[in-house]
Design a protein around this motif. Structure first.
Motif, PDB file in Angstrom:
ATOM      1  N   GLN A 142       0.829  -1.210   0.000  1.00  0.00           N
ATOM      2  CA  GLN A 142       0.000   0.000   0.000  1.00  0.00           C
ATOM      3  C   GLN A 142       0.863   1.260   0.000  1.00  0.00           C
ATOM      4  OE1 GLN A 142      -3.510   0.131  -0.237  1.00  0.00           O
ATOM      5  NE2 GLN A 142      -2.973   2.264  -0.650  1.00  0.00           N
ATOM      6  N   TYR A 143       1.942   1.227   0.790  1.00  0.00           N
ATOM      7  CA  TYR A 143       2.871   2.363   0.862  1.00  0.00           C
ATOM      8  C   TYR A 143       3.469   2.627  -0.520  1.00  0.00           C
ATOM      9  CZ  TYR A 143       6.238   5.371   3.358  1.00  0.00           C
ATOM     10  OH  TYR A 143       6.964   6.424   3.823  1.00  0.00           O
ATOM     11  N   LEU A 144       3.890   1.539  -1.176  1.00  0.00           N
ATOM     12  CA  LEU A 144       4.476   1.662  -2.516  1.00  0.00           C
ATOM     13  C   LEU A 144       3.438   2.210  -3.496  1.00  0.00           C
ATOM     14  CD1 LEU A 144       6.901   1.075  -4.379  1.00  0.00           C
ATOM     15  CD2 LEU A 144       5.965  -1.200  -4.738  1.00  0.00           C
ATOM     16  N   LYS A 145       2.226   1.687  -3.397  1.00  0.00           N
ATOM     17  CA  LYS A 145       1.152   2.164  -4.283  1.00  0.00           C
ATOM     18  C   LYS A 145       0.876   3.646  -4.048  1.00  0.00           C
ATOM     19  CE  LYS A 145      -3.454   0.843  -5.890  1.00  0.00           C
ATOM     20  NZ  LYS A 145      -3.851   2.194  -6.224  1.00  0.00           N
ATOM     21  N   ASN A 146       0.887   4.047  -2.776  1.00  0.00           N
ATOM     22  CA  ASN A 146       0.646   5.461  -2.455  1.00  0.00           C
ATOM     23  C   ASN A 146       1.741   6.353  -3.014  1.00  0.00           C
ATOM     24  OD1 ASN A 146      -1.711   4.899  -1.131  1.00  0.00           O
ATOM     25  ND2 ASN A 146      -0.856   5.044   0.926  1.00  0.00           N
ATOM     26  N   LEU A 147       2.998   5.891  -2.937  1.00  0.00           N
ATOM     27  CA  LEU A 147       4.112   6.661  -3.499  1.00  0.00           C
ATOM     28  C   LEU A 147       3.936   6.857  -4.999  1.00  0.00           C
ATOM     29  CD1 LEU A 147       7.382   5.289  -1.821  1.00  0.00           C
ATOM     30  CD2 LEU A 147       6.486   7.600  -1.673  1.00  0.00           C
ATOM     31  N   ILE A 148       3.639   5.751  -5.671  1.00  0.00           N
ATOM     32  CA  ILE A 148       3.458   5.798  -7.134  1.00  0.00           C
ATOM     33  C   ILE A 148       2.243   6.657  -7.483  1.00  0.00           C
ATOM     34  CG2 ILE A 148       2.949   4.414  -9.184  1.00  0.00           C
ATOM     35  CD1 ILE A 148       4.483   2.108  -7.747  1.00  0.00           C
ATOM     36  N   ASP A 149       1.149   6.427  -6.756  1.00  0.00           N
ATOM     37  CA  ASP A 149      -0.082   7.174  -7.036  1.00  0.00           C
ATOM     38  C   ASP A 149       0.089   8.667  -6.755  1.00  0.00           C
ATOM     39  OD1 ASP A 149      -1.294   4.878  -7.807  1.00  0.00           O
ATOM     40  OD2 ASP A 149      -2.564   4.635  -6.053  1.00  0.00           O
TER      41      ASP A 149
ATOM     42  N   SER B 243     -10.578   6.693  -7.634  1.00  0.00           N
ATOM     43  CA  SER B 243     -11.567   5.610  -7.544  1.00  0.00           C
ATOM     44  C   SER B 243     -10.981   4.318  -6.980  1.00  0.00           C
ATOM     45  CB  SER B 243     -12.175   5.331  -8.929  1.00  0.00           C
ATOM     46  OG  SER B 243     -11.162   4.861  -9.815  1.00  0.00           O
ATOM     47  N   LYS B 244      -9.676   4.106  -7.193  1.00  0.00           N
ATOM     48  CA  LYS B 244      -9.059   2.838  -6.781  1.00  0.00           C
ATOM     49  C   LYS B 244      -8.288   2.926  -5.463  1.00  0.00           C
ATOM     50  CE  LYS B 244      -8.553   1.067 -11.486  1.00  0.00           C
ATOM     51  NZ  LYS B 244      -7.579   0.697 -12.551  1.00  0.00           N
ATOM     52  N   ASN B 245      -7.853   4.127  -5.088  1.00  0.00           N
ATOM     53  CA  ASN B 245      -7.026   4.250  -3.887  1.00  0.00           C
ATOM     54  C   ASN B 245      -7.621   5.288  -2.935  1.00  0.00           C
ATOM     55  OD1 ASN B 245      -5.065   4.353  -1.940  1.00  0.00           O
ATOM     56  ND2 ASN B 245      -3.385   4.913  -3.307  1.00  0.00           N
ATOM     57  N   PRO B 246      -8.461   4.834  -2.004  1.00  0.00           N
ATOM     58  CA  PRO B 246      -9.090   5.778  -1.069  1.00  0.00           C
ATOM     59  C   PRO B 246      -8.131   6.348  -0.035  1.00  0.00           C
ATOM     60  CG  PRO B 246      -9.620   3.503  -0.490  1.00  0.00           C
ATOM     61  CD  PRO B 246      -8.886   3.450  -1.780  1.00  0.00           C
ATOM     62  N   LEU B 247      -6.911   5.763   0.079  1.00  0.00           N
ATOM     63  CA  LEU B 247      -5.950   6.206   1.096  1.00  0.00           C
ATOM     64  C   LEU B 247      -5.046   7.353   0.624  1.00  0.00           C
ATOM     65  CD1 LEU B 247      -4.847   2.729   2.501  1.00  0.00           C
ATOM     66  CD2 LEU B 247      -6.530   4.297   3.459  1.00  0.00           C
ATOM     67  N   ILE B 248      -5.153   7.719  -0.638  1.00  0.00           N
ATOM     68  CA  ILE B 248      -4.311   8.800  -1.155  1.00  0.00           C
ATOM     69  C   ILE B 248      -4.661  10.108  -0.438  1.00  0.00           C
ATOM     70  CG2 ILE B 248      -5.833   9.481  -3.048  1.00  0.00           C
ATOM     71  CD1 ILE B 248      -2.106   9.059  -3.511  1.00  0.00           C
ATOM     72  N   ASP B 249      -3.654  10.890  -0.117  1.00  0.00           N
ATOM     73  CA  ASP B 249      -3.846  12.134   0.655  1.00  0.00           C
ATOM     74  C   ASP B 249      -4.761  13.096  -0.107  1.00  0.00           C
ATOM     75  OD1 ASP B 249      -3.605  14.510   2.081  1.00  0.00           O
ATOM     76  OD2 ASP B 249      -1.507  14.158   2.570  1.00  0.00           O
ATOM     77  N   THR B 250      -5.858  13.469   0.513  1.00  0.00           N
ATOM     78  CA  THR B 250      -6.837  14.357  -0.138  1.00  0.00           C
ATOM     79  C   THR B 250      -6.266  15.754  -0.389  1.00  0.00           C
ATOM     80  OG1 THR B 250      -7.741  14.862   2.051  1.00  0.00           O
ATOM     81  CG2 THR B 250      -8.859  13.156   0.767  1.00  0.00           C
ATOM     82  N   LYS B 251      -5.331  16.188   0.484  1.00  0.00           N
ATOM     83  CA  LYS B 251      -4.706  17.504   0.284  1.00  0.00           C
ATOM     84  C   LYS B 251      -3.893  17.522  -1.006  1.00  0.00           C
ATOM     85  CE  LYS B 251      -4.339  18.883   5.136  1.00  0.00           C
ATOM     86  NZ  LYS B 251      -3.403  19.195   6.248  1.00  0.00           N
TER      87      LYS B 251
END
Length: 565
Positions: free
Chosen positions: A202-209, A226-234
């Motif tokens: 998830q951490y890796l996905k967040n970095l890439i995303d 739509s696919k990653n709800p954990l991405i920082d909204t800011k």
């Protein structure tokens, strides 16, 4: 005569009373260990030796069996492994070792038992005890090596999943606060199916995303949301605002609508009214409006990133410096990454310009920048003994005001002197970052600079021609950069004229080479801000375009607020 008869009688009596020597059979039957060993070692009769050994082995076995230890039994078997009592001794020794191993709190008696008695009837019980005991010790130690060894020894253990969960956590914590993407990838693969393996993925996905959101288009951002709800909204909000600005200046209505659908907060009612009016424009009015919009955008380098990468490796330092100027105004993770990569250079003419470009990038960086800067700093500090990482560390830490005094102690001036190719860069950053104006450190840095200046002067051609022009031009550019370095050091450290590094001497060296090169046609003098002419042009055009939009007849109120904010 009478006395002789008495003496003879005494001798006869004496000899008649002396007992006869015992036979070998008698000695063996008596079972004296010392006498039995004597017979074994001295007798030449095989049957006698055999009988003595048999008798001695029986005595020693009974003695060993009557004790509680394993040493007497082991000693017995070492000497009498082929006697009738040997198997009984083996069985008893095996049982005693089992008792000792199973009641001990250590691992090694269990390993020793399995090594000495692999086919024992107790082996399966010992393995279960070993598995349970090793598992407990591995948990209490939380040592990754112990955990791995447990899994190697018990690949099908009932504790396997729990050990994998714990090991994945231990290894995840070792990755640090800002792990490298390839380390995250390896951890996620190695510990797939575990909680922390999932965290790595998830951490890796967040970095890439996150990077995709900041540099991507509306379609990519929409898919990530739509696919990653954990991405920082800011970060999403910031990216959409920047993308909206780009869409406005390109008058891309479909993209504007998509952005407003994704996040209504970035599209005010006033803005939506303005868009409605823009859609009605046609012909020359639309063309003129579009031209002014594009010119009103903030200054950005005209070169593509691929072109910049080529320019960075140009044989003309001025071109390389210009490319770094461009990069300092591109607010993307990619641009920062390229500049940070140039900080590895041992060449002061590249490194010094790169560190100034990084500083410019940081001073005007957007909201999300600290996230990437923090990652870069953590990666650099993880191995500051590597000169390339140390150079990065000094630049980032100095700008982020996160300097660590311990690192200065690791790299004393004496140690810096051994760094060879990176020596000058680190000495410069060390002096500036520590703000230590003590004479010995300033003299050391000054000595390095003057040594390099002297080398450059000696290699500068006596006369300039077509064949050596490029070579001479780069020496001239290096001398110019050293002049800027000496001036920067003086300003950053607040040195007095008596303390300052010999700035005037370096400038004189530069001017001598500059005078010779000026005679050559098409020679272009080096510039402290080589891309400034382009920036000035863009700013001038932008001011005119903004003035036209604000004072024009097409939504002037909106443009006034838009540029004001």
């Amino acid at each position: 005569m009478k006395n002789k008869h008495i003496y003879l009688l005494l001798l006869i009596t004496l000899f008649s009373c002396t007992p006869k020597a015992p036979t070998t059979e008698t000695i063996i039957a008596r079972g004296n260990k010392k006498q039995l060993r004597k017979i074994i070692f001295t007798s030449k009769e095989n049957d006698t030796v055999f009988a003595a050994r048999l008798r001695l082995s029986g005595i020693l076995y009974r003695e060993a069996a009557s004790t509680n230890g394993v040493a007497p039994l082991a000693a017995f078997l070492n000497e009498f492994s082929d006697t009738p009592d040997a198997q009984k001794a083996r069985n008893l020794l095996e049982h005693r070792r089992y008792i000792k191993a199973s009641t001990s709190n250590e691992l090694w008696p269990l390993f020793r038992f399995l090594h000495l008695h692999p086919d024992s009837k107790y082996a399966s019980k010992i393995k279960l005890i070993l598995e349970k005991r090793w598992y407990s010790k591995a948990l209490s130690s939380m040592d990754s090596e112990q955990l791995r060894k447990f899994l190697d020894y018990f690949p099908q253990s009932s504790y396997k999943q729990n050990i994998m969960e714990i090991l994945s956590r231990v290894e995840f914590e070792k990755l640090g606060k800002f792990p490298l993407p390839n380390h995250l990838r390896m951890h996620a693969i190695a510990f797939a199916g575990t909680k922390y393996g999932g965290k790595s993925a998830q951490y890796l996905k967040n970095l890439i995303d996150t990077e995709t959101v900041l540099t991507g288009n509306i379609k990519q951002i929409s898919e990530i949301i739509s696919k990653n709800p954990l991405i920082d909204t800011k970060i999403i909000n910031y990216a959409l605002k920047q993308l909206l600005k780009k869409s406005i200046h390109n008058l891309n209505f479909s993209e504007i609508e998509s952005i407003c659908e994704l996040d209504k907060s970035v599209c005010s009612s006033e803005f939506l009214k303005a868009v409605g009016k823009w859609k009605k424009l046609k012909g020359k009015t639309l063309k003129k409006f579009r031209t002014n919009l594009q010119k009103s955008a903030k200054w950005a380098p005209a070169m593509s990133v691929s072109s910049i990468l080529l320019a960075l490796d140009s044989d003309d330092l001025n071109t390389s410096w210009t490319a770094m100027d461009y990069l300092s105004h591109i607010k993307t993770p990619q641009a920062l990454g390229i500049l940070l990569d140039r900080l590895k250079s041992p060449d002061p003419a590249i490194f010094w310009k790169a560190q100034k470009a990084v500083t410019t990038w940081m001073n005007t960086a957007p909201e999300w920048a600290p996230y990437f800067l923090e990652i870069s700093l953590e990666r650099a500090v993880s191995n500051v003994r590597n000169p390339e990482n140390l150079q990065k560390y000094f630049v980032l830490a100095r700008n982020m005001k996160r300097l660590d005094l311990k690192i200065w102690k690791v790299f004393s001036m004496r140690k810096i002197a051994k760094l060879r190719s990176h020596q000058l860069n680190i000495a410069l950053m060390y002096t500036i970052s520590s703000r230590d104006t003590s004479k010995d450190k300033l003299k050391f840095t000054e000595k390095l600079i003057l040594s390099e200046i002297s080398r450059l002067e000696q290699t500068f051609p006596e006369s300039i021609n077509k064949s050596n022009f490029r070579y001479a031009r780069n020496i001239n550019r290096r001398l110019f950069m050293f002049y800027l370095i000496s001036r920067d050091i003086r300003k950053l450290l607040g040195l007095t004229v008596s303390e300052q590094i010999t700035e005037a001497q370096i400038r004189l060296s530069y001017e001598k080479t500059h005078k010779k090169l000026s005679a050559i046609k098409n020679y272009e003098a080096p510039s402290e801000f080589p891309a400034s002419f382009l920036k000035d042009t863009w700013n001038s055009e932008r001011k005119k375009a903004i003035n036209t939009l604000v004072k024009g007849s097409i939504t002037p109120k909106f443009w006034k607020n838009y540029f004001k904010n």
